[in-house]
Write an enzyme that holds these catalytic residues in place. Sequence first.
Site, mmCIF file in Angstrom:
data_model
loop_
_atom_site.group_PDB
_atom_site.id
_atom_site.type_symbol
_atom_site.label_atom_id
_atom_site.label_comp_id
_atom_site.label_asym_id
_atom_site.label_seq_id
_atom_site.Cartn_x
_atom_site.Cartn_y
_atom_site.Cartn_z
ATOM 1 N N ASP A 168 0.799 -1.227 0.000
ATOM 2 C CA ASP A 168 0.000 0.000 0.000
ATOM 3 C C ASP A 168 0.831 1.277 0.000
ATOM 4 O OD1 ASP A 168 -2.639 1.070 0.037
ATOM 5 O OD2 ASP A 168 -2.383 1.594 2.155
ATOM 6 N N HIS B 14 -6.935 10.228 6.258
ATOM 7 C CA HIS B 14 -6.094 9.251 6.943
ATOM 8 C C HIS B 14 -5.880 9.650 8.410
ATOM 9 C CE1 HIS B 14 -4.760 8.638 2.683
ATOM 10 N NE2 HIS B 14 -4.745 7.377 3.066
ATOM 11 N N ASN C 24 -10.160 0.934 3.135
ATOM 12 C CA ASN C 24 -8.879 0.772 3.813
ATOM 13 C C ASN C 24 -8.989 1.211 5.266
ATOM 14 O OD1 ASN C 24 -7.985 0.133 1.262
ATOM 15 N ND2 ASN C 24 -6.216 1.486 1.322
ATOM 16 N N VAL C 25 -8.492 0.379 6.172
ATOM 17 C CA VAL C 25 -8.568 0.654 7.611
ATOM 18 C C VAL C 25 -7.189 0.437 8.217
ATOM 19 C CG1 VAL C 25 -9.625 -0.001 9.796
ATOM 20 C CG2 VAL C 25 -10.969 -0.143 7.682
#
Length: 284
Positions: A84, A183, A233-234
Amino acid sequence: MPLVGTAELVARAQAAGRAVAAFNVITLEHAEAIAAGAESAGAPAILQISENAVKFHGGRLGPVASAAAAVARASSAPLALHLDHVESAELLRAAHPEGFSSVMFDASKLSYGDNVKATAEAVRWGHERGIWVEAELGKVGGKEGEPPLDAHAPGVRTDPAEAAAYAAATGVDALAVAVGSSHAMTERTATLDHDLIARLRDAVPVPLVLHGSSGVPDAELRRAVASGVSKVNVGTALNTAFTGAVRAYLGANPKTVDPRKYLAPARDAMAEAVARFLRTVSGG
Protein backbone atom coordinates in the site's frame (compact mmCIF):
# COMPACT_ATOMS: atom_id res chain seq x y z
CA MET A 1 -5.74 -21.74 2.68
CA PRO A 2 -3.70 -20.38 -0.23
CA LEU A 3 -3.51 -16.61 -0.66
CA VAL A 4 -6.34 -15.19 -2.77
CA GLY A 5 -5.72 -12.40 -5.28
CA THR A 6 -6.91 -8.92 -4.38
CA ALA A 7 -8.48 -8.62 -7.83
CA GLU A 8 -10.65 -11.66 -7.12
CA LEU A 9 -11.80 -10.40 -3.72
CA VAL A 10 -12.65 -6.94 -5.04
CA ALA A 11 -14.46 -8.36 -8.07
CA ARG A 12 -16.54 -10.66 -5.86
CA ALA A 13 -17.45 -7.79 -3.54
CA GLN A 14 -18.34 -5.47 -6.40
CA ALA A 15 -20.53 -8.08 -8.07
CA ALA A 16 -22.41 -8.59 -4.79
CA GLY A 17 -22.86 -4.89 -4.12
CA ARG A 18 -20.55 -5.12 -1.13
CA ALA A 19 -17.00 -4.08 -0.27
CA VAL A 20 -13.89 -5.88 0.91
CA ALA A 21 -11.91 -4.32 3.73
CA ALA A 22 -8.12 -3.95 3.66
CA PHE A 23 -6.30 -3.63 6.98
CA ASN A 24 -2.80 -2.29 7.60
CA VAL A 25 -0.20 -4.69 8.96
CA ILE A 26 2.59 -3.25 11.10
CA THR A 27 3.47 -6.10 13.47
CA LEU A 28 2.89 -9.84 13.51
CA GLU A 29 0.04 -9.21 15.96
CA HIS A 30 -1.69 -7.04 13.35
CA ALA A 31 -1.59 -9.86 10.81
CA GLU A 32 -2.84 -12.41 13.34
CA ALA A 33 -5.65 -10.08 14.41
CA ILE A 34 -6.77 -9.49 10.82
CA ALA A 35 -6.91 -13.23 10.16
CA ALA A 36 -8.78 -13.87 13.42
CA GLY A 37 -11.24 -11.06 12.74
CA ALA A 38 -11.93 -12.32 9.22
CA GLU A 39 -12.53 -15.82 10.52
CA SER A 40 -14.89 -14.49 13.20
CA ALA A 41 -16.85 -12.41 10.68
CA GLY A 42 -16.87 -15.16 8.06
CA ALA A 43 -15.63 -12.67 5.49
CA PRO A 44 -12.61 -12.22 3.23
CA ALA A 45 -10.08 -9.49 3.93
CA ILE A 46 -6.90 -7.94 2.58
CA LEU A 47 -3.69 -7.66 4.59
CA GLN A 48 -1.88 -4.57 3.39
CA ILE A 49 1.63 -3.41 4.15
CA SER A 50 2.41 0.25 3.54
CA GLU A 51 5.66 1.84 2.52
CA ASN A 52 5.75 3.48 5.96
CA ALA A 53 5.48 0.05 7.61
CA VAL A 54 8.37 -1.18 5.49
CA LYS A 55 10.44 1.82 6.64
CA PHE A 56 9.56 0.92 10.24
CA HIS A 57 11.05 -2.52 9.61
CA GLY A 58 14.35 -1.04 8.48
CA GLY A 59 13.38 -0.79 4.83
CA ARG A 60 13.21 -4.57 4.51
CA LEU A 61 10.00 -5.81 2.89
CA GLY A 62 10.83 -9.51 2.97
CA PRO A 63 10.48 -10.33 6.68
CA VAL A 64 7.17 -8.54 7.30
CA ALA A 65 5.74 -9.74 3.97
CA SER A 66 6.74 -13.34 4.68
CA ALA A 67 5.20 -13.19 8.15
CA ALA A 68 1.92 -11.73 6.88
CA ALA A 69 1.73 -14.26 4.07
CA ALA A 70 2.39 -17.15 6.47
CA VAL A 71 -0.39 -15.98 8.77
CA ALA A 72 -2.76 -15.62 5.82
CA ARG A 73 -2.00 -19.10 4.48
CA ALA A 74 -2.62 -20.61 7.91
CA SER A 75 -6.05 -18.97 8.14
CA SER A 76 -9.36 -20.49 7.11
CA ALA A 77 -10.50 -17.09 5.77
CA PRO A 78 -9.88 -15.95 2.18
CA LEU A 79 -7.06 -13.42 2.55
CA ALA A 80 -5.03 -11.39 0.06
CA LEU A 81 -1.70 -9.56 0.36
CA HIS A 82 -1.48 -5.94 -0.84
CA LEU A 83 1.39 -3.43 -0.87
CA ASP A 84 0.00 0.00 0.00
CA HIS A 85 0.91 3.64 -0.71
CA VAL A 86 4.06 2.81 -2.62
CA GLU A 87 6.00 5.83 -3.83
CA SER A 88 9.40 4.16 -4.24
CA ALA A 89 10.10 2.51 -7.60
CA GLU A 90 12.44 0.10 -5.83
CA LEU A 91 9.72 -1.01 -3.40
CA LEU A 92 7.22 -1.33 -6.26
CA ARG A 93 9.54 -3.76 -8.01
CA ALA A 94 9.97 -5.78 -4.81
CA ALA A 95 6.24 -6.60 -4.76
CA HIS A 96 6.32 -9.42 -7.30
CA PRO A 97 9.12 -11.57 -5.82
CA GLU A 98 7.53 -11.23 -2.37
CA GLY A 99 4.20 -12.64 -3.57
CA PHE A 100 1.96 -9.57 -3.52
CA SER A 101 -1.03 -9.83 -5.83
CA SER A 102 -1.68 -6.08 -5.79
CA VAL A 103 -0.05 -2.71 -5.23
CA MET A 104 -1.37 0.76 -4.54
CA PHE A 105 1.02 3.05 -6.41
CA ASP A 106 0.81 6.53 -4.91
CA ALA A 107 1.82 9.38 -7.23
CA SER A 108 -0.76 11.75 -5.73
CA LYS A 109 1.92 14.23 -4.64
CA LEU A 110 2.87 14.84 -8.26
CA SER A 111 1.23 17.16 -10.75
CA TYR A 112 -1.63 15.62 -12.71
CA GLY A 113 0.50 15.05 -15.81
CA ASP A 114 3.40 13.52 -13.88
CA ASN A 115 0.97 11.42 -11.85
CA VAL A 116 -0.53 10.00 -15.04
CA LYS A 117 2.88 9.26 -16.52
CA ALA A 118 4.29 7.58 -13.41
CA THR A 119 1.12 5.61 -12.72
CA ALA A 120 0.80 4.39 -16.30
CA GLU A 121 4.36 3.07 -16.11
CA ALA A 122 3.63 1.36 -12.77
CA VAL A 123 0.49 -0.20 -14.26
CA ARG A 124 2.38 -1.43 -17.31
CA TRP A 125 5.03 -2.99 -15.07
CA GLY A 126 2.44 -4.55 -12.78
CA HIS A 127 0.26 -5.98 -15.52
CA GLU A 128 3.26 -7.66 -17.13
CA ARG A 129 3.59 -9.59 -13.86
CA GLY A 130 -0.08 -10.20 -13.14
CA ILE A 131 -0.25 -7.55 -10.40
CA TRP A 132 -3.47 -5.57 -9.84
CA VAL A 133 -2.68 -1.85 -9.49
CA GLU A 134 -4.61 0.75 -7.50
CA ALA A 135 -3.90 4.49 -7.67
CA GLU A 136 -5.21 7.69 -6.10
CA LEU A 137 -6.70 10.84 -7.55
CA GLY A 138 -7.73 13.77 -5.38
CA LYS A 139 -6.30 14.61 -1.98
CA VAL A 140 -7.03 12.29 0.92
CA GLY A 141 -5.38 14.15 3.78
CA GLY A 142 -3.79 12.91 6.99
CA LYS A 143 -0.79 11.14 5.47
CA GLU A 144 2.31 11.04 7.66
CA GLY A 145 4.65 13.94 7.00
CA GLU A 146 2.02 16.06 5.26
CA PRO A 147 0.36 19.21 6.66
CA PRO A 148 -3.26 18.95 7.83
CA LEU A 149 -5.80 19.03 5.03
CA ASP A 150 -9.51 19.83 5.27
CA ALA A 151 -11.31 16.97 3.54
CA HIS A 152 -14.03 19.44 2.55
CA ALA A 153 -11.77 22.19 1.18
CA PRO A 154 -12.35 23.35 -2.42
CA GLY A 155 -10.34 21.38 -4.97
CA VAL A 156 -9.65 18.49 -2.63
CA ARG A 157 -12.31 16.05 -3.79
CA THR A 158 -12.01 13.88 -6.87
CA ASP A 159 -13.67 15.21 -10.02
CA PRO A 160 -15.65 12.52 -11.90
CA ALA A 161 -14.66 13.70 -15.39
CA GLU A 162 -11.00 13.93 -14.43
CA ALA A 163 -11.20 10.51 -12.75
CA ALA A 164 -12.62 8.94 -15.91
CA ALA A 165 -9.84 10.48 -18.00
CA TYR A 166 -7.23 9.40 -15.46
CA ALA A 167 -8.45 5.80 -15.42
CA ALA A 168 -8.39 5.68 -19.21
CA ALA A 169 -4.92 7.24 -19.45
CA THR A 170 -3.29 5.05 -16.80
CA GLY A 171 -5.12 1.74 -17.14
CA VAL A 172 -5.44 1.36 -13.35
CA ASP A 173 -7.45 -1.51 -11.91
CA ALA A 174 -8.97 0.51 -9.05
CA LEU A 175 -9.08 4.14 -8.01
CA ALA A 176 -8.84 5.62 -4.52
CA VAL A 177 -10.95 8.77 -4.42
CA ALA A 178 -11.25 11.78 -2.14
CA VAL A 179 -14.87 12.02 -0.98
CA GLY A 180 -14.61 13.36 2.57
CA SER A 181 -12.49 10.90 4.54
CA SER A 182 -8.98 11.46 5.87
CA HIS A 183 -6.09 9.25 6.94
CA ALA A 184 -5.11 8.82 10.60
CA MET A 185 -8.44 9.85 12.14
CA THR A 186 -8.82 8.59 15.70
CA GLU A 187 -12.49 9.60 15.97
CA ARG A 188 -15.21 8.35 13.63
CA THR A 189 -16.65 11.71 12.67
CA ALA A 190 -16.05 11.90 8.89
CA THR A 191 -18.97 12.84 6.65
CA LEU A 192 -18.80 11.51 3.10
CA ASP A 193 -20.15 12.99 -0.11
CA HIS A 194 -22.38 10.12 -1.22
CA ASP A 195 -23.67 11.92 -4.29
CA LEU A 196 -20.07 12.33 -5.45
CA ILE A 197 -19.38 8.63 -4.82
CA ALA A 198 -22.36 7.71 -7.00
CA ARG A 199 -21.22 10.06 -9.77
CA LEU A 200 -17.70 8.64 -9.60
CA ARG A 201 -19.10 5.10 -9.76
CA ASP A 202 -21.01 6.01 -12.92
CA ALA A 203 -18.03 7.81 -14.51
CA VAL A 204 -15.16 5.48 -13.66
CA PRO A 205 -15.05 1.96 -15.13
CA VAL A 206 -12.95 0.49 -12.28
CA PRO A 207 -13.73 -0.22 -8.60
CA LEU A 208 -13.61 2.72 -6.18
CA VAL A 209 -11.52 2.61 -3.02
CA LEU A 210 -12.09 4.58 0.19
CA HIS A 211 -8.95 5.46 2.11
CA GLY A 212 -9.12 6.78 5.66
CA SER A 213 -12.06 4.56 6.60
CA SER A 214 -11.07 4.42 10.28
CA GLY A 215 -12.67 7.82 10.76
CA VAL A 216 -15.92 6.97 8.98
CA PRO A 217 -18.96 5.93 11.09
CA ASP A 218 -20.65 2.62 10.31
CA ALA A 219 -23.73 4.22 8.76
CA GLU A 220 -21.56 6.33 6.48
CA LEU A 221 -19.55 3.28 5.45
CA ARG A 222 -22.70 1.34 4.60
CA ARG A 223 -23.96 4.24 2.48
CA ALA A 224 -20.57 4.53 0.76
CA VAL A 225 -20.68 0.86 -0.18
CA ALA A 226 -24.26 1.22 -1.42
CA SER A 227 -23.17 4.23 -3.47
CA GLY A 228 -20.34 2.38 -5.16
CA VAL A 229 -17.24 1.84 -2.99
CA SER A 230 -15.81 -1.67 -3.40
CA LYS A 231 -12.71 -1.57 -1.16
CA VAL A 232 -12.25 0.23 2.16
CA ASN A 233 -8.88 0.77 3.81
CA VAL A 234 -8.57 0.65 7.61
CA GLY A 235 -5.40 1.30 9.59
CA THR A 236 -5.68 3.74 12.48
CA ALA A 237 -8.70 1.98 14.02
CA LEU A 238 -6.57 -1.11 14.61
CA ASN A 239 -3.79 0.94 16.19
CA THR A 240 -6.31 2.72 18.41
CA ALA A 241 -7.65 -0.61 19.63
CA PHE A 242 -4.15 -2.02 20.08
CA THR A 243 -2.80 0.95 22.03
CA GLY A 244 -5.92 1.28 24.16
CA ALA A 245 -5.68 -2.35 25.25
CA VAL A 246 -1.97 -2.03 26.05
CA ARG A 247 -2.56 1.12 28.10
CA ALA A 248 -5.42 -0.51 29.99
CA TYR A 249 -3.42 -3.62 30.82
CA LEU A 250 -0.29 -1.78 31.91
CA GLY A 251 -2.38 0.70 33.89
CA ALA A 252 -3.87 -2.17 35.85
CA ASN A 253 -0.63 -4.15 35.98
CA PRO A 254 2.22 -1.61 36.12
CA LYS A 255 4.88 -4.13 37.13
CA THR A 256 4.36 -6.32 34.04
CA VAL A 257 7.48 -6.83 31.93
CA ASP A 258 6.40 -9.83 29.79
CA PRO A 259 5.10 -8.32 26.52
CA ARG A 260 2.89 -11.35 25.90
CA LYS A 261 0.70 -10.26 28.81
CA TYR A 262 -0.34 -7.03 27.09
CA LEU A 263 0.12 -8.02 23.44
CA ALA A 264 -2.51 -10.77 23.77
CA PRO A 265 -5.36 -8.41 24.76
CA ALA A 266 -4.10 -5.88 22.22
CA ARG A 267 -4.30 -8.50 19.48
CA ASP A 268 -7.79 -9.51 20.62
CA ALA A 269 -8.93 -5.87 20.56
CA MET A 270 -7.68 -5.48 17.00
CA ALA A 271 -9.41 -8.70 15.94
CA GLU A 272 -12.70 -7.38 17.33
CA ALA A 273 -12.24 -4.13 15.39
CA VAL A 274 -11.50 -6.07 12.20
CA ALA A 275 -14.63 -8.20 12.60
CA ARG A 276 -16.79 -5.10 13.17
CA PHE A 277 -15.53 -3.37 10.04
CA LEU A 278 -15.94 -6.53 7.98
CA ARG A 279 -19.52 -7.05 9.10
CA THR A 280 -20.25 -3.42 8.28
CA VAL A 281 -18.92 -3.40 4.71
CA SER A 282 -19.49 -7.00 3.65
CA GLY A 283 -23.13 -7.18 4.69
CA GLY A 284 -22.49 -9.70 7.44
